[in-house]
Scaffold this active site. Structure first.
Site, mmCIF file in Angstrom:
data_model
loop_
_atom_site.group_PDB
_atom_site.id
_atom_site.type_symbol
_atom_site.label_atom_id
_atom_site.label_comp_id
_atom_site.label_asym_id
_atom_site.label_seq_id
_atom_site.Cartn_x
_atom_site.Cartn_y
_atom_site.Cartn_z
ATOM 1 N N CYS A 178 0.864 -1.181 0.000
ATOM 2 C CA CYS A 178 0.000 0.000 0.000
ATOM 3 C C CYS A 178 0.903 1.235 0.000
ATOM 4 C CB CYS A 178 -0.878 -0.016 1.255
ATOM 5 S SG CYS A 178 -1.866 1.470 1.465
ATOM 6 N N CYS B 86 -0.593 3.382 -6.589
ATOM 7 C CA CYS B 86 -1.568 2.786 -5.666
ATOM 8 C C CYS B 86 -1.766 1.362 -6.158
ATOM 9 C CB CYS B 86 -2.892 3.554 -5.700
ATOM 10 S SG CYS B 86 -4.240 2.712 -4.833
#
Ligand code: DGL
Length: 280
Positions: free
Chosen positions: A79, A192
């Site tokens: 992440c 992302c």
């Protein structure tokens, strides 16, 4: 028998939601003998909408609990929104090695011919000091546009769950990446881990062709470099998935199987797929 004497390494892969599966998929591809545990902090998704202080307060103790529960040999923070913020805290707090996921600005700028690169991430990731530092250190003469997409991670989750997501919604999120002028953007960093889930649609909806940079293969190579040898010839056990919300998410099972090596989920015992659920 080598397979019996070399312990199987455990890799914990963590994300706010299902985006980290794009990283897990690569790891499973190169580490077939490892035990993989994937934890989605879906109770707190999306991280991109939380403040820096909230994410630190959430992630650091949660990872401690997950380390205690799973005894991983290595933790992958799959992440960008968390990695650009908490990696230093995690490394200071826990002895286990961490591999983070941070915007691939250096390779993107090295590959760009037009010298126009966009970084597509959550609002949190593009606002981070960490990201600014990567640009200062590695832009290599490129103009770098930071594009914070407010809804793209949620749209990727919806699409993965089989919900209808319109082209217009996706196109609106990526539009600011495409800078025209003396030189056009030719490279977009997928900053992302959710975004590679939409790669086909991103490619189709781009106003002109660009190279999309997904760091997952590089992360998987880093994992291989850090771990000891896996048992020779050992087959992969099913990847274990858990959701901090405790929601069963059984409807996702067939859709997630390709990220875990295909047959692994189908063969898992009922209930295994969704456990253990942790409440932070
Ligand atoms: N997958 C996460 C990332 O790489 C972000 C999604 C979120 O906002 O929680 O940044």
């Amino acid at each position: 028998m080598v397979a019996d004497v070399i312990p199987r390494p455990t890799i914990l892969v963590f994300d706010s939601g299902l985006g980290g599966l794009t990283v897990l998929r690569e790891i499973v591809g190169v580490r077939p003998g490892a035990r993989c545990v994937y934890v989605a902090d879906d109770a707190y998704f999306p991280y991109g909408n939380h403040s820096e202080a909230e994410i630190v307060a959430r992630v650091v103790p949660l990872i401690g609990r997950l380390i205690a529960a799973h005894a991983p040999d290595l933790v992958v923070i799959a992440c960008n929104t968390a990695s650009t913020l908490v990696l230093a805290d995690l490394r200071a707090a826990y002895a286990v090695p961490f591999v983070g996921t941070v915007p691939a600005i250096k390779p993107a700028c090295a590959r760009s011919r037009s010298k126009r690169v966009s970084v597509l991430g959550t609002k949190g990731t593009v606002a981070r000091e960490y990201t600014q530092t990567l640009i200062r250190d590695f832009a290599q003469g490129c103009e770098v546009a930071l594009v914070g997409a407010p809804r793209l991670a949620a749209l990727a989750e919806a699409a993965l769950a089989g919900e209808a997501v319109s082209d217009a919604e996706i196109a609106a999120e990526i539009a600011p990446c495409f800078v025209d002028g003396d030189a056009r953007t030719d490279t977009v960093v997928l900053a992302c881990t959710h975004y590679p889930l939409l790669l086909d649609r991103l490619t189709a909806l781009a106003p002109w062709p660009v190279e999309w940079i997904d760091p997952a293969p590089a992360i998987a190579r880093r994992v291989v470099a850090l771990l000891r040898a896996a048992p020779v010839g050992a087959s992969a056990p099913p990847a274990e998935l858990s959701f901090t919300s405790g929601r069963p998410r059984t409807e996702l099972r067939p859709r997630l199987a390709p990220f875990l090596g295909g047959t692994a989920v189908a063969e898992a015992a009922p209930g295994r797929f969704d456990t253990p659920c942790l409440s932070p």
